[in-house]
Every structure is written in structure tokens, then in C-alpha cells.
Design an enzyme around this catalytic site. Structure first.
Site, PDB file in Angstrom:
ATOM      1  N   LYS B 196      -9.480   4.175 -15.388  1.00  0.00           N
ATOM      2  CA  LYS B 196     -10.682   4.699 -14.720  1.00  0.00           C
ATOM      3  C   LYS B 196     -10.348   5.226 -13.328  1.00  0.00           C
ATOM      4  O   LYS B 196     -10.906   6.217 -12.865  1.00  0.00           O
ATOM      5  CB  LYS B 196     -11.780   3.626 -14.648  1.00  0.00           C
ATOM      6  CG  LYS B 196     -13.136   4.237 -14.286  1.00  0.00           C
ATOM      7  CD  LYS B 196     -14.329   3.306 -14.409  1.00  0.00           C
ATOM      8  CE  LYS B 196     -15.614   4.086 -14.127  1.00  0.00           C
ATOM      9  NZ  LYS B 196     -16.767   3.228 -13.831  1.00  0.00           N
ATOM     10  N   ASN B 200     -11.474   8.321 -10.946  1.00  0.00           N
ATOM     11  CA  ASN B 200     -12.271   8.027  -9.742  1.00  0.00           C
ATOM     12  C   ASN B 200     -11.544   8.353  -8.443  1.00  0.00           C
ATOM     13  O   ASN B 200     -12.157   8.828  -7.493  1.00  0.00           O
ATOM     14  CB  ASN B 200     -12.673   6.545  -9.710  1.00  0.00           C
ATOM     15  CG  ASN B 200     -13.890   6.259 -10.568  1.00  0.00           C
ATOM     16  OD1 ASN B 200     -14.616   7.169 -10.966  1.00  0.00           O
ATOM     17  ND2 ASN B 200     -14.119   4.996 -10.871  1.00  0.00           N
TER      18      ASN B 200
END
Lengths: 314, 314
Positions: B196, B200
Site C-alpha cells: 500500500k 501512498n
């Protein structure tokens, strides 16, 4: 390499200024003020200056040159002994055509352009031993057509592209010094250029990429101050790797000096805010290229170049 | 390590939501909607929600919970079987006091917080085998007190901090799936967190540091698109070095997917524009720290963190 005739310069030398913005007009005007034969190649301000001359507002005393030898095309000037290039490096594409009519076999060409790669570009047009580079430490601004504001400093340091200083280098320094332009001869032009990049890369870069900040506002942020230092260290490491000795402590010294200065808007920020092209290639990309070629990439400097590129719509 | 009793969850399980912003309210409301015993710990919206309940405007169909079990202090809730932490990681300092009254010996604590370091922080408060982490892939916004807008997606992926998934992990996934919350169990929580971060770190980061840009405007710049890719590669290299296998091609895939999405303002940009604290530590600084500790610094990610820090006045 061919042996060149050592040239010395005097008041009968023919001098051309290519690129008559603030830098070209100021230094050219100083030389003309002191009786040197200066020929200004001009584009946008030609009509005004050919009629009204130049006005220099200087913290050392204002002066005017009511009559200036200015030209719209280099053919009108003809061959010169010294050509001073003060064009933005972003306009280098036009140099071959601008230079050709100004050259004779031993013309010395002094580029005052920023960053890296300008001497190398010239070496595709003329012999290496004709080329000199100069670094300007001066605060000047074009106020309007033919009117230049000189607010601080003025030093030029010059060096030979092909090697160590010669009699010619010192002769050019002499006519500059005789014209109220303090000039020092650099034993190594490469070292001088890298030393200046140690300051220009972070401050000119962050002044744009961090959102239009002057030096005081950059250094007001602890995070940006650390980033300035990191960027300086990347540049110093590469310079050292290329054989230009600079101490790491130069970073702290430069930051301390800059803290001591008044808030200063870098020339790149002024260009950017005025919508003029920023010298992305010579100040950031070419140093990054040389660093990569030497096996020592500068990732933070590369990222700075990417952020500036984005700011200018690339 | 002590052997834990494997816990299974059902409608008589006591569940607490710590941090009832958009994320906590949305997921808690879904569980309550489907009959689970949810206790909301709330600060700013407490008065409103205890009187009027929660309103969820969802692209899957709106619903209301007129009566919500909400509390101003954790002592009112008492010990729970599952604690879901949806507090901003910037408020972790308050967690020891908030958690203590909610714990019994086998309480499972699931943190839905962003970035790295939140499970490690919890491990200073409770046993490692009590801790789970979850990643939310959801577009939700708090419209006003007690009113949440759920505009897209909703997936949670969860994993165990201490090792591989257990019966407990699957039981939590089951009650989420039974509550219209799609949930997948991750074999490796670390791998999921790093994957992730690959998205991000560049997008949340540049959305702030490059001057308030949504994903479409970031990818409209070739220079920033290349920078996104460079940042992703730094993150992937470190993840791989730490033993979390991610292919380098993930960068191009994520960029292509993001180009296919509608223009999206990252949660960090929304926080920044609203003047709320940005999760600098968990999304950027802690990954940089882990990278340095592993001998693989991420210079461009570090510079991004420095630029974000400057944006938030550091």
C-alpha cells in the site's frame, strides 16, 4: 591542439556582448563607460537603446551612456577580439548563427552563462583554447528597456576552459578590473563552476519547487534547511569525485552566510515568476548527467529537477 | 510467547471503535447495522450522535442508525473482545489511556491506521499476539457531525502482526463480510502494508508537496509521473530487501490503474487542506527509518518527507 597567439586586450580591442539582458548590459556598459570598444547585440531593447542609450542605476553611483553601439544582427558588428556571451543558456540554439560573424581566428569567447555545459556547447563551434568561462556574483535587474538596476556586488571570476590561466586570461581580468568590475582569475574553471552550483542547485531550485520562497523563507524551515544541506552534500560529493576538491563544511558555511544575508529572491525564481524560461538544463540536468556518468547519481538533485520541470509545465 | 485462546466472534461479542471519524463511523455503522454489538468512542461528535444517531450516505444505499451506543470515555464501555482503532496515527499518544479500560486478557486489537509503525506502537501496550492490522481501500468523508459519505469501494484486508493468519483472523473477516464490508485475510501484514505504501508514498506525498494536486494533475506532468515511478521503485526495492516480495512492474501497473481512475484527492491532501495534521511519521518517516536501518536509504522518499514537513510548517 593548435598553438594560439596570446592575445592582450586594450582600448582598441573590439568587444561584442551577445545577449543584452541585465547581465550583458551592465558589464558591457561598465566597459564602455571606461573607454572600451563595446558592441551590443540586442533584440527586444534595440529600438529604445539605439535612440536613448543605457541608464545604469548602481549602488556605486548611477551613470548613463547616451550613445551606445548597438546592433540587431551580428553581421553589423563583424569580427571581434573578445565576445562576451550573456545570453540565457536556454537560448543556446541561436548561438551558432549569432557567433559566426563575430569570430576571427583568435577571438576569445567568454561565457557568463549559468551552470554546466555552456563551454562544452561552445566547443562544438570553436576551438577549446578560444573558450573562457566566467561566474557572476552580482545583483542586477532590468527595470525597463535600457534601464538596469545594479543593487549589490559585481564580482566576476573567470577561467580558461582548456586548462590553466594564461596571459590572455589575466589581460581580460585587467580590462574588467580597469572598468570597475572586480575580477579574479580562477585556476580551475571547473572547480569554480561546481562551487557555485553548491549554492545555486539548492537555493535556486527550492525557491521554485518549494512554492516561490526567498532564501530567508527557505531557511526558516528546519526541514528545508536540512534539505539544502543534503543537496549541497550531494553536489560536493560529486564535485570531489570529479576531481574538484571542495570540503563538506562548505555546506554549513554557505548556509550560515545565506542566513546572514537579506532575504534574497534567486534569479531562477525571478525568471519563473516573470514567466521566462528557467535554466533547467544547465543548473540541474547537466550536473545530474555528469554525476550519473561518473557513477555517482544525485537522487535528491534529480528529484529537485523533476519538481522544477513540473512547475514549468513539463 | 504465551499461548492465546483462539477467539471467535459473533453477535454477542463486544466491539469497540476507537476514533470515530469517517473510517471508524462507517465501518462501525456497518457492523451495528448487521446486529453486532458496537460501542463507539467519540469526542467531537458525541453530543450530536448520542441524540441523533448516525447517517450513512452510501453508493450502495443510504441507511440510518437512530440509536447508537456512543461514549465519551472508554471507562463507560468496559472490556471488549475486539477493539478497532480508527484514530489518526498522529493521535497515538492518547492510545494508552484510551485502550486500557477496553482490554481483557484476550482482546483482539485491529488497527486500521495508515502506514508503518502502528502495530509496533501497540506492541508496547499489549501482547503482540493480540494485535492485527487492517488496510482500508475505501472512499469515505465526514460530511457533518454524524453524517458520513461513502462514495466508492470499501475493502478491508487484515492480517496478524505476530505471524500468519489464525482462526481468529478468519473469524474477524467473517463478521466484516457478514456486515457488507468486503474483507480479505492477508497472509503477510508486512507485505500488505509495504504494497500500500508503494501507492501512498508518492501520491499522498506529491499531492501535498507538488502544490495541492489530485492524481490526475500529478500524472498530467511527465516529470512528476517519472518521479512517482522513481519513488515507487525506491519503496519496492526496500520492501524486497526486507523480505516482502513485490515486482518492480507493480509501479507501472499502479500508475496505469491510477490513470484509469477519476481525478482523486488523496486523504493526506484533504487533511492538509482542512488544516488537520498530516500522518508524516507513519506514511513517510517510519518507512524511511526502516529503510535506513536496513542499509537501503530511500533518498527521494526522504526528500518528499522533507518537502511535506516544510508544507506543514516544520
Amino acid at each position: 591542439m593548435r598553438k594560439i597567439t596570446v592575445m592582450t586586450f586594450n582600448k582598441s580591442s573590439r568587444i561584442a556582448i551577445v545577449g543584452s539582458g541585465a547581465v550583458g548590459c551592465y558589464y558591457g556598459a561598465r566597459l564602455a563607460q571606461h573607454g572600451y570598444g563595446v558592441h551590443f547585440l540586442m533584440r527586444s531593447d534595440f529600438e529604445h537603446v539605439s535612440t536613448h542609450g543605457l541608464v545604469i542605476k548602481s549602488h556605486q553611483g548611477d551613470f548613463q551612456l547616451p550613445k551606445v553601439q548597438c546592433y540587431k544582427a551580428p553581421e553589423g558588428i563583424g569580427s571581434c577580439d573578445l565576445v562576451i556571451i550573456a545570453l540565457k543558456s536556454t537560448a543556446n540554439d541561436s548561438l551558432p548563427d549569432l557567433l559566426r560573424p563575430l569570430l576571427h581566428e583568435n577571438t576569445a569567447v567568454l561565457t557568463l552563462q549559468n551552470g554546466l555545459g555552456n563551454e562544452a556547447f561552445l566547443s562544438g563551434l570553436i576551438r577549446k583554447d578560444q573558450i573562457l568561462g566566467g561566474l557572476c556574483f552580482v545583483c542586477i535587474n532590468r527595470l525597463s528597456a535600457g534601464v538596469i538596476d545594479h543593487s549589490a556586488q559585481g564580482l566576476i571570476t573567470i577561467g580558461e576552459y582548456a586548462g590553466e590561466p594564461t596571459a590572455r586570461t589575466h589581460s581580460i581580468a585587467a580590462i574588467l578590473n580597469a572598468s570597475q568590475i572586480p575580477c579574479k582569475v580562477e585556476p580551475s574553471l571547473g572547480l569554480a563552476r561546481w562551487r557555485k552550483l553548491v549554492w545555486n542547485i539548492p537555493f535556486n531550485g527550492l525557491s521554485i519547487a518549494a512554492g516561490g520562497l526567498d532564501t530567508e523563507r527557505i531557511l526558516a524551515s528546519p526541514a528545508l534547511s536540512q534539505l539544502v544541506k543534503d543537496l549541497m552534500h550531494e553536489v560536493i560529493h560529486v564535485a570531489n569525485h570529479l576531481g574538484y576538491e571542495l570540503p563538506l563544511s562548505l555546506a554549513d558555511d554557505m548556509i550560515a552566510n545565506t542566513r546572514g544575508m537579506a532575504a534574497y529572491k534567486t534569479s531562477s525564481l525571478i525568471d519563473y515568476m516573470a514567466g521566462r524560461e528557467v535554466e533547467l538544463d544547465s543548473i540541474w540536468l547537466e550536473p545530474c548527467r555528469q554525476a550519473r556518468d561518473a557513477g555517482k547519481p544525485m537522487p535528491k538533485v534529480e528529484m529537485l529537477a523533476q519538481l522544477i520541470a513540473a512547475c514549468v509545465g513539463k
